[in-house]
Design a protein around this motif. Structure first.
Motif: not given
Length: 151
Positions: A50-55, A60-68, A73-76
């Motif tokens: 699941l951590e790789k799903a943020k690559k 990835k953008r959300i982890t970097a601080g972006d809002d939408f 929903v990002t499944p693995s």
């Protein structure tokens, strides 16, 4: 007449299990608004973790601080497997049942293997998505007419 055949009329169900990330916009839950959803399917290199799903992609953008202004929903995808349209449909239905979702505004995208997965999902369930945006993924040109009405 062969007496060894017996007819059974039973409903057979399947349980699916998927790990997934879900992002809710900062304004989510402040009112009775129904939210659009973006479903992102990752590529083969991110399977099984699941951590790789943020690559790549929205996670990835959300982890970097972006809002939408929509739910993401990002499944693995499980290791050594491909995206299963039925499993993704169960996840989509679960998210719609448990969150304030505008079901007319569910869109899907995916990268590489995820692009193939979004094509497969849209062709299997042609009325589930408002739009799809497969990236580097393919599908069969012979059946694309099923989703010709979708952007």
């Amino acid at each position: 007449m062969n007496q060894s055949l017996k007819r059974f009329d039973r409903q057979i169900s399947r349980q699916v299990s998927l790990d997934y990330w879900i992002y809710l916009p900062p304004e989510y839950g402040r009112d009775d608004r129904r939210w659009p959803v973006l479903l992102f399917l990752h590529g083969a290199g991110e399977r099984g973790d699941l951590e790789k799903a943020k690559k790549h992609g929205p996670a990835k953008r959300i982890t970097a601080g972006d809002d939408f202004p929509f739910i993401v929903v990002t499944p693995s995808c499980p290791a050594e497997q491909w995206w299963d349209p039925e499993a993704i449909e169960h996840l989509r239905a679960e998210i719609c049942a448990t969150h304030a979702v505008d079901e007319r505004r569910v869109s899907g995208t995916g990268l590489s293997m995820g692009g193939f997965g979004i094509w497969a999902m849209a062709l299997t369930y042609p009325h589930r998505f408002a739009a799809i945006a497969p990236i580097c993924g393919g599908g069969s040109p012979y059946v694309v007419g099923r989703i010709a009405h979708r952007p």
